[in-house]
Design an enzyme around this catalytic site. Structure first.
Site, PDB file in Angstrom:
ATOM      1  N   LYS A   2       0.825  -1.218   0.000  1.00  0.00           N
ATOM      2  CA  LYS A   2       0.000   0.000   0.000  1.00  0.00           C
ATOM      3  C   LYS A   2       0.856   1.265   0.000  1.00  0.00           C
ATOM      4  CE  LYS A   2      -1.193  -0.552   4.904  1.00  0.00           C
ATOM      5  NZ  LYS A   2       0.197  -0.511   5.303  1.00  0.00           N
TER       6      LYS A   2
ATOM      7  N   ARG B  92      -7.008   2.589  10.505  1.00  0.00           N
ATOM      8  CA  ARG B  92      -6.682   1.178  10.703  1.00  0.00           C
ATOM      9  C   ARG B  92      -7.647   0.517  11.683  1.00  0.00           C
ATOM     10  NH1 ARG B  92      -0.725   1.557   9.411  1.00  0.00           N
ATOM     11  NH2 ARG B  92      -0.004  -0.566   9.086  1.00  0.00           N
TER      12      ARG B  92
ATOM     13  N   ARG C 157      11.936  -6.727   2.295  1.00  0.00           N
ATOM     14  CA  ARG C 157      11.544  -5.316   2.405  1.00  0.00           C
ATOM     15  C   ARG C 157      12.643  -4.460   3.028  1.00  0.00           C
ATOM     16  NH1 ARG C 157       5.668  -3.235   3.717  1.00  0.00           N
ATOM     17  NH2 ARG C 157       6.370  -2.749   5.800  1.00  0.00           N
TER      18      ARG C 157
ATOM     19  N   ARG D  68      13.243  -2.505   8.540  1.00  0.00           N
ATOM     20  CA  ARG D  68      12.511  -2.015   9.704  1.00  0.00           C
ATOM     21  C   ARG D  68      12.476  -3.078  10.785  1.00  0.00           C
ATOM     22  NH1 ARG D  68       7.090   0.161   7.027  1.00  0.00           N
ATOM     23  NH2 ARG D  68       6.249  -0.887   8.845  1.00  0.00           N
TER      24      ARG D  68
ATOM     25  N   ARG E 147       1.731  -8.605  13.460  1.00  0.00           N
ATOM     26  CA  ARG E 147       1.083  -7.517  12.710  1.00  0.00           C
ATOM     27  C   ARG E 147      -0.050  -8.049  11.828  1.00  0.00           C
ATOM     28  NH1 ARG E 147       5.730  -4.566   9.680  1.00  0.00           N
ATOM     29  NH2 ARG E 147       4.177  -2.985   9.202  1.00  0.00           N
TER      30      ARG E 147
HETATM   31  P1  AMP Z   1       3.011   1.140   8.378  1.00  0.00           P
HETATM   32  O1  AMP Z   1       4.259   1.751   7.882  1.00  0.00           O
HETATM   33  O2  AMP Z   1       1.762   1.773   7.809  1.00  0.00           O
HETATM   34  O3  AMP Z   1       2.995  -0.365   8.249  1.00  0.00           O
HETATM   35  O4  AMP Z   1       2.941   1.465   9.964  1.00  0.00           O
HETATM   36  C1  AMP Z   1       3.939   0.974  10.841  1.00  0.00           C
HETATM   37  C2  AMP Z   1       3.365   0.836  12.230  1.00  0.00           C
HETATM   38  O5  AMP Z   1       2.925   2.120  12.706  1.00  0.00           O
HETATM   39  C3  AMP Z   1       2.127  -0.059  12.339  1.00  0.00           C
HETATM   40  O6  AMP Z   1       2.456  -1.436  12.438  1.00  0.00           O
HETATM   41  C4  AMP Z   1       1.486   0.487  13.598  1.00  0.00           C
HETATM   42  O7  AMP Z   1       2.149   0.021  14.767  1.00  0.00           O
HETATM   43  C5  AMP Z   1       1.755   1.982  13.493  1.00  0.00           C
HETATM   44  N1  AMP Z   1       0.644   2.662  12.791  1.00  0.00           N
HETATM   45  C6  AMP Z   1       0.666   3.240  11.559  1.00  0.00           C
HETATM   46  N2  AMP Z   1      -0.529   3.752  11.244  1.00  0.00           N
HETATM   47  C7  AMP Z   1      -1.337   3.495  12.294  1.00  0.00           C
HETATM   48  C8  AMP Z   1      -2.713   3.739  12.562  1.00  0.00           C
HETATM   49  N3  AMP Z   1      -3.501   4.361  11.668  1.00  0.00           N
HETATM   50  N4  AMP Z   1      -3.197   3.310  13.763  1.00  0.00           N
HETATM   51  C9  AMP Z   1      -2.416   2.699  14.671  1.00  0.00           C
HETATM   52  N5  AMP Z   1      -1.135   2.413  14.480  1.00  0.00           N
HETATM   53  C10 AMP Z   1      -0.588   2.798  13.294  1.00  0.00           C
END
Ligand code: AMP
Length: 214
Positions: A9, A84, A123, A156, A167
């Site tokens: 995404k 989310r 990744r 990461r 996750r």
């Molecule tokens: P992402 O890069 O979008 O996969 O986000 C990395 C991490 O940030 C996620 O696994 C969550 O721990 C946190 N995170 C990102 N966006 C949100 C959200 N909208 N609500 C809660 N946690 C978030």
């Protein structure tokens, strides 16, 4: 833009942001930038992120609402990784009503868990500009060096296999209900995220240009 971790995404959000000339708002990137600057928000968010958990709604919602009020969002924006949870989606709905705005499309990038687990292994991300890369699907010109800013890429911490599994569980429990939520509102566009990333972009763009939702 909705999808499991590793569904692509973020990559597709970057493409859409460039194609439609609108800002790409990634809550994950906002948290990572706060973590690297060691802000209060970053220190708090890291406790959850490193465990593969979602950051609590109250820490996320206001950041996004503030960001959406910035001038560059006036012609639209692509949200990546937000909302989310159902409470986040409802807070976003309320904010958009207040701003006399609305969501045009919710793009769900569908990828089965077993494919995600394999993908996550390759990744990488640029710690400086946040650009996502992949050792197989989105390679850099020079191995392990960001094409955009020349920084060395990293993996990461939350991409390690045990955290990825956590996750995915969190995604199915807390984020997947949003798919029915947005389908019910007639906003959902489902795309097959197992295809080559250019194919996925093409199919998203074609659907948006036709103005077609499910
Ligand atoms: P992402 O890069 O979008 O996969 O986000 C990395 C991490 O940030 C996620 O696994 C969550 O721990 C946190 N995170 C990102 N966006 C949100 C959200 N909208 N609500 C809660 N946690 C978030």
């Amino acid at each position: 833009m909705i999808g499991a971790p590793g569904a692509g995404k973020g990559t597709q959000a970057t493409v859409m942001s460039e194609k439609f000339v609108i800002p790409h708002i990634s809550t994950g990137d906002i948290f990572r930038s706060n973590i690297s600057k060691k802000t209060e928000l970053g220190i708090e968010a890291k406790k959850y992120i490193d465990k593969g958990l979602l950051v609590p709604d109250e820490l996320v919602v206001n950041i996004v609402i503030d960001r959406l009020q910035e001038k560059d969002c006036s012609n639209g924006f692509v949200l990546d990784g937000f909302p989310r949870t159902i409470p986040q989606a409802k807070a976003l709905d309320q904010q958009l009503i207040n701003a006399n705005s609305s969501i045009d499309y919710v793009i769900d990038v569908e990828v089965p868990d077993e494919v995600i687990i394999k993908r996550m292994a390759g990744r990488r991300v640029c710690p400086k500009c946040g650009e996502p890369w992949h050792t197989k699907y989105k390679t850099t010109l020079v191995e392990n060096i960001c094409d955009r800013c020349g920084e060395s890429l990293i993996r990461r911490k939350d991409d390690d296999p045990a955290t990825v599994e956590k996750r995915l569980t969190v995604y199915h429990d807390q984020t997947q209900p949003l798919i029915d939520y947005y389908r019910g509102k007639g906003l959902l566009v489902e795309v097959d995220g197992t295809k080559d990333l250019k194919e996925v972009s093409k199919s998203i763009i074609a659907t948006l240009e036709m103005g077609k939702c499910q």
